[in-house]
Motif scaffolding. Sequence first.
Motif, short mmCIF file in Angstrom:
data_model
loop_
_atom_site.label_atom_id
_atom_site.label_comp_id
_atom_site.label_asym_id
_atom_site.label_seq_id
_atom_site.Cartn_x
_atom_site.Cartn_y
_atom_site.Cartn_z
N ILE A 291 0.86 -1.19 0.00
CA ILE A 291 0.00 0.00 0.00
C ILE A 291 0.89 1.24 0.00
CG2 ILE A 291 -1.72 1.32 1.29
CD1 ILE A 291 -2.69 -1.37 2.45
N VAL A 292 0.63 2.18 -0.91
CA VAL A 292 1.42 3.41 -1.00
C VAL A 292 0.56 4.59 -0.58
CG1 VAL A 292 2.66 4.98 -2.53
CG2 VAL A 292 2.89 2.50 -2.82
N ASP A 293 1.05 5.33 0.41
CA ASP A 293 0.34 6.52 0.87
C ASP A 293 0.80 7.78 0.13
OD1 ASP A 293 -1.10 5.04 2.76
OD2 ASP A 293 0.53 5.21 4.24
N THR A 294 2.12 7.89 -0.05
CA THR A 294 2.64 9.10 -0.69
C THR A 294 4.03 8.84 -1.25
OG1 THR A 294 3.04 11.45 -0.40
CG2 THR A 294 3.73 10.04 1.38
N ILE A 295 4.44 9.70 -2.17
CA ILE A 295 5.81 9.69 -2.70
C ILE A 295 6.38 11.08 -2.46
CG2 ILE A 295 7.24 9.45 -4.75
CD1 ILE A 295 5.07 7.65 -5.93
N ALA A 296 7.51 11.15 -1.79
CA ALA A 296 8.09 12.45 -1.44
C ALA A 296 9.61 12.43 -1.62
CB ALA A 296 7.73 12.82 -0.01
N PRO A 297 10.13 13.40 -2.37
CA PRO A 297 9.39 14.32 -3.23
C PRO A 297 8.92 13.60 -4.49
CG PRO A 297 11.73 14.66 -3.53
CD PRO A 297 11.60 13.63 -2.44
N ASN A 298 8.00 14.21 -5.19
CA ASN A 298 7.51 13.58 -6.41
C ASN A 298 8.03 14.28 -7.67
OD1 ASN A 298 6.08 15.92 -6.35
ND2 ASN A 298 4.05 14.98 -6.41
N VAL A 299 9.06 15.16 -7.49
CA VAL A 299 9.74 15.81 -8.60
C VAL A 299 11.24 15.70 -8.36
CG1 VAL A 299 10.14 17.96 -9.87
CG2 VAL A 299 7.86 17.44 -9.00
N GLY A 300 12.00 15.33 -9.36
CA GLY A 300 13.43 15.23 -9.20
C GLY A 300 14.15 14.98 -10.50
N ASN B 152 11.30 8.96 -1.66
CA ASN B 152 10.81 8.02 -0.66
C ASN B 152 9.39 7.59 -1.00
OD1 ASN B 152 13.05 7.95 1.34
ND2 ASN B 152 12.58 10.13 1.47
N ILE B 153 9.18 6.27 -1.01
CA ILE B 153 7.83 5.72 -1.16
C ILE B 153 7.37 5.33 0.24
CG2 ILE B 153 6.43 3.94 -2.24
CD1 ILE B 153 8.60 3.67 -4.38
N ILE B 154 6.32 5.98 0.70
CA ILE B 154 5.86 5.79 2.08
C ILE B 154 4.53 5.07 2.07
CG2 ILE B 154 5.20 6.99 4.21
CD1 ILE B 154 7.04 9.29 3.24
N GLY B 155 4.41 3.99 2.87
CA GLY B 155 3.18 3.20 2.91
C GLY B 155 3.31 2.05 3.87
N SER B 156 2.92 0.84 3.43
CA SER B 156 2.98 -0.35 4.29
C SER B 156 3.10 -1.61 3.44
CB SER B 156 1.73 -0.43 5.19
OG SER B 156 0.55 -0.44 4.39
N ASN B 157 3.38 -2.73 4.13
CA ASN B 157 3.51 -4.04 3.49
C ASN B 157 4.72 -4.13 2.57
OD1 ASN B 157 1.18 -4.84 4.84
ND2 ASN B 157 -0.16 -4.34 3.10
N PHE B 158 5.78 -3.37 2.86
CA PHE B 158 7.01 -3.49 2.10
C PHE B 158 7.88 -4.56 2.75
CE2 PHE B 158 6.52 1.38 1.51
CZ PHE B 158 5.48 1.18 0.62
N ALA C 44 15.17 -0.10 2.74
CA ALA C 44 13.81 -0.61 2.84
C ALA C 44 13.45 -0.90 4.28
CB ALA C 44 13.66 -1.87 2.00
N THR C 45 12.25 -0.48 4.66
CA THR C 45 11.63 -0.85 5.92
C THR C 45 10.21 -1.26 5.58
OG1 THR C 45 10.66 1.31 6.46
CG2 THR C 45 12.97 1.00 7.04
N PRO C 46 9.45 -1.79 6.53
CA PRO C 46 8.06 -2.17 6.21
C PRO C 46 7.20 -0.99 5.76
CG PRO C 46 8.79 -3.28 8.21
CD PRO C 46 9.86 -2.30 7.88
N THR C 47 7.63 0.24 6.07
CA THR C 47 6.78 1.40 5.74
C THR C 47 7.46 2.43 4.83
OG1 THR C 47 7.55 2.55 7.73
CG2 THR C 47 5.52 1.23 7.92
N ARG C 48 8.72 2.21 4.44
CA ARG C 48 9.41 3.22 3.62
C ARG C 48 10.43 2.54 2.70
NH1 ARG C 48 10.77 8.89 4.41
NH2 ARG C 48 9.62 8.74 6.37
N LEU C 49 10.40 2.94 1.44
CA LEU C 49 11.41 2.53 0.48
C LEU C 49 12.12 3.78 -0.03
CD1 LEU C 49 9.42 -0.05 -1.70
CD2 LEU C 49 10.93 -0.53 0.25
N THR C 50 13.46 3.75 -0.07
CA THR C 50 14.24 4.84 -0.63
C THR C 50 14.75 4.40 -2.00
OG1 THR C 50 14.91 5.57 1.57
CG2 THR C 50 16.18 6.39 -0.30
#
Length: 525
Positions: A32-41, A48-54, A76-82
């Motif tokens: 599940i993805v809640d947000t992507i920050a930043p979304n411009v680059g 960072n992809i922030i959510g759950s079930n990673f 990678a963590t269960p709630t954040r991917l870089t």
Amino acid sequence: MKYLSKLFSLLILWTFCMGCTKHGESDVLIPIVDTIAPNVGSAGDQINIIGSNFSTKIKDNVVIFGVGQPAVVTAATPTRLTVTIPEASDGAWVLMLRVKNSQTIRAGLVTIVSLPTITSMSPVTGPAGTQITLNGTNFSSTISDNVVKINGVDATIQKVSDTRLTAVIPPGATSGPVTLTVRGKNATMIAGSNFNNFKIVPASEFGTPGQAYDISSTVSFDYANAIDTDGNLWGINSKDGQIYKLSYKDGSVLKKVSIADIGFDNTLSSYGGVGITRDSNGRLHAYIAGASSTGSKAYVVSITNTGVVTKDFATVLLGSSGLTAHDFVILSTGEVLTTNGTGYSTDDNDLVRLNTNGTYDIYYEGARARDLVVEGKELYVLRYFRGVPTHVLIEFYKLDHNKVKTTIGFPYSAHNASSVNYVNGPLNSAVFWQLEAFTMANGDIYTGESYNQLIRKVDLHTSTLEVTKIAGIDPYTPFPRPFQVFTGSFDNVTLPMITSLLYDDKHKVMYAFGFDGKITRLALN
């Protein structure tokens, strides 16, 4: 028997647990993805992809940009991917995500932008309050996304597009580099450029270097004009037969010399002027043609800064009205020169010397001089000498005191052609459109074009005599201009249809005079 029963029970429990393990491994939860920050680059940036079930195992998390552009997951963590943005073209990319054996989901959009660059900056010197223009690539059209600093002090951004930004040098700024940050990314200079060093100079009443100013003139000056030692403009208007002095500050008419002011000949009923010039000692002189009851008369006169006119000597009247002569100069030797024609391609004029005894002789035959400029001990000439239907081959040359000619270069000047723009580069391959006038500044030639309404520089300090644009709107749009900007930075100002250029070396300003009576003052560096 009891032992076998317990063993059988353990076997059933083990089988069930094994089944649970296998079943748990196959039932991977959907991320599940809640947000992507930043979304411009830009490529190489981290998001960072922030959510759950990673998955905490980096290799279990697969991130794809669009179709087939894999990205590197660095943490990678269960709630954040870089994730590191891959090399990709600019634009909005759909980010896809899969964890272990889960189905692939659409995680969101990430916009990739190239790094900003600066290709030029103008002006490069001026006081606080100077408006500077940065040209480049990948700026943001949202003002707040861009940050401009001069030597670390924030400048005020006025206007910005993807390729051009204008900002104002702030009070308290000191000389140093001008930097631009776009969405947190530092703009880089193109290879070989060093446009971004700005020098702070004291404010001047003649204007900010790199800025052009409209002078509201009440009269139309003709071709041969002059600047006095105080920086005021002087000209003769052939239509109303008057000599005018304009203030350098506001353009108001300070002095209008009338017939009554010419006290050495009270018989004149009217007069017109060929030109006005300044000699090597800074004194103003004019060549006037007058009419009286006894016939036409001509004089070379002196004019003081307050407008007092005195006769230098009576002279010959060239042409029926005295106005076929196009220019008027005084050499450092004191010799007074004019022309016996306008110097267009069909007019093979000569340089004529006016003698104090009222006679004249040919100083230089076949000059075809369209414009004359005295620089030190040499006379520079703009010559039209070959006409074809749409182009005129022209020549810049100079004469020393012995009238020895040195050719500078042979560019083209296009005439009466609706689609001609201009060509920069080496002088001998440059193209001008209706080149009417030139002046000298800092040892270089500055040209004025009536159709292109541009001022360009011929750099005499380079081996190829490089021609570059100094001022005027670019790219060219056919006249009349669809928009009029008579005051502003050099590259964003509408110049008149130039007939004459003057340079004031003392105050470092140039004046462009036009057919339409407009005058523009340009503050050089």
